[in-house]
Motif scaffolding. Structure first.
Motif, PDB file in Angstrom:
ATOM      1  N   ASP A 277      25.519 -32.899  -4.358  1.00  0.00           N
ATOM      2  CA  ASP A 277      25.987 -34.426  -4.466  1.00  0.00           C
ATOM      3  C   ASP A 277      25.535 -35.688  -4.050  1.00  0.00           C
ATOM      4  O   ASP A 277      26.101 -36.596  -4.076  1.00  0.00           O
ATOM      5  CB  ASP A 277      27.031 -34.018  -3.492  1.00  0.00           C
TER       6      ASP A 277
ATOM      7  N   THR B 102      22.957 -39.043  -7.208  1.00  0.00           N
ATOM      8  CA  THR B 102      23.480 -40.397  -8.034  1.00  0.00           C
ATOM      9  C   THR B 102      23.308 -40.502  -9.425  1.00  0.00           C
ATOM     10  O   THR B 102      22.040 -40.061  -9.855  1.00  0.00           O
ATOM     11  CB  THR B 102      23.705 -41.670  -7.552  1.00  0.00           C
ATOM     12  N   ALA B 103      24.359 -41.018 -10.902  1.00  0.00           N
ATOM     13  CA  ALA B 103      23.883 -40.618 -11.394  1.00  0.00           C
ATOM     14  C   ALA B 103      22.289 -41.707 -11.678  1.00  0.00           C
ATOM     15  O   ALA B 103      21.644 -41.653 -12.466  1.00  0.00           O
ATOM     16  CB  ALA B 103      25.137 -41.531 -12.453  1.00  0.00           C
ATOM     17  N   GLU B 104      22.514 -42.309 -10.965  1.00  0.00           N
ATOM     18  CA  GLU B 104      21.778 -44.002 -11.303  1.00  0.00           C
ATOM     19  C   GLU B 104      20.411 -43.292 -10.917  1.00  0.00           C
ATOM     20  O   GLU B 104      19.294 -43.757 -10.622  1.00  0.00           O
ATOM     21  CB  GLU B 104      21.615 -44.906 -10.501  1.00  0.00           C
ATOM     22  N   ASP B 105      19.942 -42.547 -10.378  1.00  0.00           N
ATOM     23  CA  ASP B 105      19.160 -41.871  -9.760  1.00  0.00           C
ATOM     24  C   ASP B 105      17.840 -41.489  -9.793  1.00  0.00           C
ATOM     25  O   ASP B 105      18.403 -40.611 -11.244  1.00  0.00           O
ATOM     26  CB  ASP B 105      19.104 -40.613  -8.532  1.00  0.00           C
TER      27      ASP B 105
ATOM     28  N   ARG C 187      21.141 -39.843   3.123  1.00  0.00           N
ATOM     29  CA  ARG C 187      22.245 -39.134   2.477  1.00  0.00           C
ATOM     30  C   ARG C 187      22.542 -37.574   2.802  1.00  0.00           C
ATOM     31  O   ARG C 187      24.027 -37.890   2.597  1.00  0.00           O
ATOM     32  CB  ARG C 187      21.942 -39.155   1.076  1.00  0.00           C
TER      33      ARG C 187
ATOM     34  N   ARG D  41      14.901 -34.814  -7.737  1.00  0.00           N
ATOM     35  CA  ARG D  41      16.178 -34.827  -8.790  1.00  0.00           C
ATOM     36  C   ARG D  41      16.520 -33.506  -9.873  1.00  0.00           C
ATOM     37  O   ARG D  41      16.415 -32.778  -9.174  1.00  0.00           O
ATOM     38  CB  ARG D  41      15.951 -35.838 -10.330  1.00  0.00           C
TER      39      ARG D  41
ATOM     40  N   GLY E 148      31.018 -39.829 -14.880  1.00  0.00           N
ATOM     41  CA  GLY E 148      31.592 -41.030 -13.350  1.00  0.00           C
ATOM     42  C   GLY E 148      33.208 -40.753 -13.243  1.00  0.00           C
ATOM     43  O   GLY E 148      33.844 -41.030 -14.428  1.00  0.00           O
TER      44      GLY E 148
END
Length: 252
Positions: free
Chosen positions: A16, A19-22, A33, A62, A129
């Protein structure tokens, strides 16, 4: 969710943390985190890399492709997406704007499909999202057809302001939900993100319960949501009818 003190709970905490931006996340950032100590995190990451749930490179870590494969295998939305895709593609071609497919989870809409328009607008939505129901067209469309308990819980608030145009007054939102239930379409005018407008309709099952929702999204400078109400309603109805037919065939 599993307790963060169990091994499985710690694994979920690590997964968790992405994030989607990573793209790639450093070990030190994952320590920050997750809040896990370095020794524990290092051991968990090594095991996750070994099972291909996480990839590792010189740049960091990732989420791995195997995790995506497992997710697609387990996805209860897979059948919905298969049915909806032709309707979404047709809606995109007719409107030339971005279309979304979302499902209801708790008091949020989870986006499970997104097809970009010919000239995409900057939108906060992404596949996988989440957004609050009360400030998105697709969320309001599903909320309007939801059980009274969910509506009451949402209207009890709080309704945090995301933009200057977010509806934060419960009475005003309640009146809007009544109108949506009558007309079959919901609108959003820069309520979740500045510069974005949407029109949406709920996809209902045989008992008129919301299975999902479909929307058309575009920039406020170009898109007139009311010009696409019939197309969005037709797409939602087509998806719903196909799902009902599939369910009948499955039960016969």
């Amino acid at each position: 969710m599993d307790s963060p003190n169990t091994v499985l709970g710690k694994v979920v905490t690590v997964l968790d943390a992405f994030t989607a931006e990573d793209h790639w996340v450093s070990f030190s950032e994952l320590v920050r985190r997750t809040g896990l100590n370095k020794t524990t995190l290092h051991r968990l990451l090594a095991e996750l890399v070994g099972t291909r749930l996480i990839d590792r490179s010189g740049a960091g870590y990732r989420l791995g492709r195997h995790l995506f494969e497992l997710g697609m295998r387990a996805s209860v939305e897979r059948g919905l997406i298969e049915v909806a895709t032709p309707f979404l593609e047709d809606l995109r071609e007719r409107t030339r704007e971005t279309v979304h497919l979302g499902v209801l989870e708790g008091e949020e809409v989870v986006y499970v499909a997104k097809i970009g328009g010919h000239s995409q607008a900057e939108s906060p939505s992404r596949v996988g999202g989440r957004m609050p129901l009360y400030c998105t067209a697709i969320g309001k469309a599903m909320l309007a057809h939801s059980p009274s308990e969910l509506k009451a819980r949402t209207l009890a608030g709080p309704l945090p302001r995301r933009t200057p145009r977010t509806i934060t007054v419960p009475g005003r939102l309640a009146r809007q939900l009544d109108t949506i239930a009558e007309t079959g379409v919901a609108f959003e005018y820069e309520e979740s993100a500045v510069g974005i407008v949407c029109v949406a309709a709920a996809i209902l099952d045989a008992d008129d319960r919301p299975v999902a929702g479909v929307s058309v999204t575009g920039p406020a400078t170009r898109l007139r949501p009311d010009a696409h109400t019939n197309q969005v309603r037709a797409a939602a109805a087509g998806i719903a009818a196909t799902l009902v037919r599939r369910e009948k065939l499955r039960n016969d």
